[in-house]
Every structure is written in C-alpha cells, then in structure tokens.
Scaffold this active site. Sequence first.
Site, short mmCIF file in Angstrom:
data_model
loop_
_atom_site.label_atom_id
_atom_site.label_comp_id
_atom_site.label_asym_id
_atom_site.label_seq_id
_atom_site.Cartn_x
_atom_site.Cartn_y
_atom_site.Cartn_z
N HIS A 103 -3.79 2.87 -5.97
CA HIS A 103 -4.13 1.60 -5.31
C HIS A 103 -4.39 0.50 -6.33
O HIS A 103 -4.31 -0.69 -5.99
CB HIS A 103 -5.35 1.78 -4.41
CG HIS A 103 -5.53 0.70 -3.39
ND1 HIS A 103 -4.71 0.55 -2.30
CD2 HIS A 103 -6.42 -0.33 -3.32
CE1 HIS A 103 -5.08 -0.49 -1.59
NE2 HIS A 103 -6.12 -1.05 -2.20
N ARG A 123 0.84 -1.18 0.00
CA ARG A 123 0.00 0.00 0.00
C ARG A 123 0.88 1.24 0.00
O ARG A 123 2.06 1.19 0.37
CB ARG A 123 -0.91 0.02 1.23
CG ARG A 123 -1.82 -1.19 1.36
CD ARG A 123 -2.60 -1.14 2.66
NE ARG A 123 -3.50 -2.27 2.82
CZ ARG A 123 -3.17 -3.42 3.41
NH1 ARG A 123 -1.94 -3.59 3.89
NH2 ARG A 123 -4.05 -4.40 3.52
N LYS A 177 -1.90 -1.60 7.68
CA LYS A 177 -3.29 -1.15 7.84
C LYS A 177 -4.02 -2.00 8.85
O LYS A 177 -4.88 -1.52 9.59
CB LYS A 177 -3.99 -1.21 6.48
CG LYS A 177 -5.44 -0.77 6.51
CD LYS A 177 -6.06 -0.87 5.13
CE LYS A 177 -7.53 -0.48 5.15
NZ LYS A 177 -8.15 -0.59 3.80
N TYR A 232 -9.02 -8.57 -5.07
CA TYR A 232 -7.87 -7.88 -5.61
C TYR A 232 -7.28 -8.60 -6.82
O TYR A 232 -6.30 -8.15 -7.39
CB TYR A 232 -6.78 -7.75 -4.54
CG TYR A 232 -6.96 -6.56 -3.63
CD1 TYR A 232 -6.14 -5.44 -3.73
CD2 TYR A 232 -7.96 -6.54 -2.66
CE1 TYR A 232 -6.31 -4.35 -2.91
CE2 TYR A 232 -8.14 -5.46 -1.83
CZ TYR A 232 -7.31 -4.36 -1.95
OH TYR A 232 -7.47 -3.28 -1.13
N HIS A 264 -3.27 -10.01 3.16
CA HIS A 264 -4.70 -10.29 3.29
C HIS A 264 -4.91 -11.49 4.21
O HIS A 264 -4.26 -12.52 4.06
CB HIS A 264 -5.32 -10.60 1.92
CG HIS A 264 -5.46 -9.39 1.05
ND1 HIS A 264 -4.59 -9.11 0.02
CD2 HIS A 264 -6.37 -8.39 1.06
CE1 HIS A 264 -4.96 -7.98 -0.57
NE2 HIS A 264 -6.04 -7.53 0.04
N ARG A 300 -1.70 -2.07 -6.61
CA ARG A 300 -1.74 -3.21 -5.67
C ARG A 300 -2.57 -4.34 -6.28
O ARG A 300 -2.19 -5.51 -6.17
CB ARG A 300 -2.32 -2.74 -4.34
CG ARG A 300 -2.49 -3.82 -3.28
CD ARG A 300 -2.76 -3.17 -1.93
NE ARG A 300 -3.32 -4.08 -0.95
CZ ARG A 300 -2.60 -4.90 -0.18
NH1 ARG A 300 -1.29 -4.96 -0.32
NH2 ARG A 300 -3.19 -5.68 0.71
#
Length: 341
Positions: free
Chosen positions: A285, A199, A224, A320, A311, A288
């Site tokens: 983003h 990120r 995050k 994603y 994740h 990513r």
Amino acid sequence: MASIRKRNDKWQAQVRRIGHAPRTKSFINRADALRWIRQTELELDRTSLAYDPATLDRTTVADLLRKYVRDVTPGKRGHASEAKRIEVFLRYDWAKLTLARITPQVFTRHRDQRLREVEAGTVIRELGLLRTVFEVARREWDIPLQGNPVANVRKPKAASGRNRRLRADELTALLAACSNGRTAWLEPGIRLAIETGMRRGELLNMRCADLDLANGLLSIPETKTDIPRTIPLSDNAVLILRSLQDTGTDDRLLPVTANAFRLAWERCKRRASKTIPGITDLRFHDLRHEAVSRFFELGLSVPEVAAISGHKDPRMLFRYTHLKPEDIVVKLRNASQQVAA
C-alpha cells in the site's frame, strides 16, 4: 423496581428497570418523590411496550455477532475480512455474556488488553465494528438496549500516518527480485501501482473490458468507496496494460487471488532484502502513497490527483502525500533565482 430513602434532609427516589439505565432524583417532599416515581415508571412502560425486557437475559453478545455475520456482513465488499474478525470476537469470554450484563467497562478492558497485543489502528477498527453491531441490534432487531455499550468507550489514539517513500534503489531491487521469481504478474502489478495509485484490490479486479487504451483511460467499476471512477493513464501505464492485454489468458488482467498476490509480494521483498535489508518494512500500500506523491511532484492539482486516486476528502489525500523536502528546496531556490533575474 422503585425505591425511596431519606438522605441529607432530602428524599432520594430511584427507578431501576432491566434494559434501562437507573434513574435517580432527589426531592424535598416525599410526595413529590412518589409522584416522580409514578411518572418515570409510566414513561418507561410506554417506551418498552414494543419490547420484551427479558430478551436481554436470554440473548448473548455471541447471538448478536452470529446474526450480524449472517444477515449483514455478506452484503459488504469486505465481507471476508469482517467475517474473520467476528469469528475472533466469538472466542472472547465477553461474547458469552448476556446483554443484561454487558457494560461499557467490558469493552474498556477489552480495549486495554488488545492494545498490549496489536496496534491502535486495529483496536479502533474492532471497536468500530462492535459499535455497529450493537447499533444495528438496537435500531433494526428490536433489541431493548437502552444505549450502545461501545459508544462511550474511548478510542485509543491512532499512530501517526506512514510517510514511507519508495527509493530508486528499492524499486530496482524489487524488479530484479521479480525477474527471479515464478510470478510473471507481480512486476506489472508493482509498476501499475506506482503509475496509477490503484489499490491492490482494484488492480486485481481490472478487466479487459475496462480498458480504453486508445484514449488512455481505465474504468474502475468496483472501488473501496463504492464510487466508480475512470482514471487517466500515463504512457508507461498504457504500455504495461497493453502487454497484459496481449499476454493475458483470463478476462482479468491480473488473474490471481489477493492472498496469492500478497504471498508473492512478501517473497519478492525477502529476495530483494539480500541487497536492500531495509526493504522488508515496505508495504504494498506504500506504493499508492508513492504514486500520489509523484502526481503532486509532476505539478498536478489537488482535484486532478483526487480524480486519479479516488479520494473524496482532501485531508485524507494529503495524508497520502509525502513530498521530499529536498525537492521543495530546489523549487524554492529556482523561484528565488527567477525573481532575482
């Protein structure tokens, strides 16, 4: 306050108390209705002993928001953006209402109004924050709210997840635009995002002490999800990081603020749009997403990709992942040829 009336050959009893939803029940006998009123009032008295119901008339929603942003928000990783969001909340008329007058319908109207102004995802995040504020007030601040006024507000349907992939010509245009700019750190930042799936915040927090280039590893202590991780690095990523390590003048490998990075990225896209007009809808983003998709295309397993991306929920990881259908067709044809042989 209690009331009793006869309606349709039955006695309807109602008990109203500030800070509590009205309670109503019907009985055949008047004596039973009176008995229920006494029992209900006693129950409400017991549950309200620790509270001052008049608090709801003295306290506004703005009071809760200010207390939350002062006492709770600073301890969060995203405190800056949350503080700005609460600052916007304070400008709405409903922030001036007392807690005795606040209802779910107030936030239903707010939801409908915001949906005409912003995307559903933004509204969902706003409702989530408001719900948290009221829940903290109920559970930790002795605010005698009978229920959370945001809990029953229906969330709007979120838009479908983005499936934007970075094309080869777009990457070429971006890197060319970087070379025409004055920010030497933007090009390695873009390349690292594609090579590692990190990120933006994680990229900007990279420090020399986090590197173990001899073993091809990078530690990410601040994430995050607040769960540190160590990611394996590709050869390209090692080369990029080594160049940053050699030329860096700060402990941070990309010594720039998040806002400066964002502005440089937008300027870069504008320069690149002279040759690729459609590149303006690309978000940082999205890189990513591109990285995660490439990991799967390289043949990495779900646990391996999750170890890199961080994740914890495979369902979110798959959101994603945007594999190219044409690449899957090639694999299917190759597999069929192998079986035939």
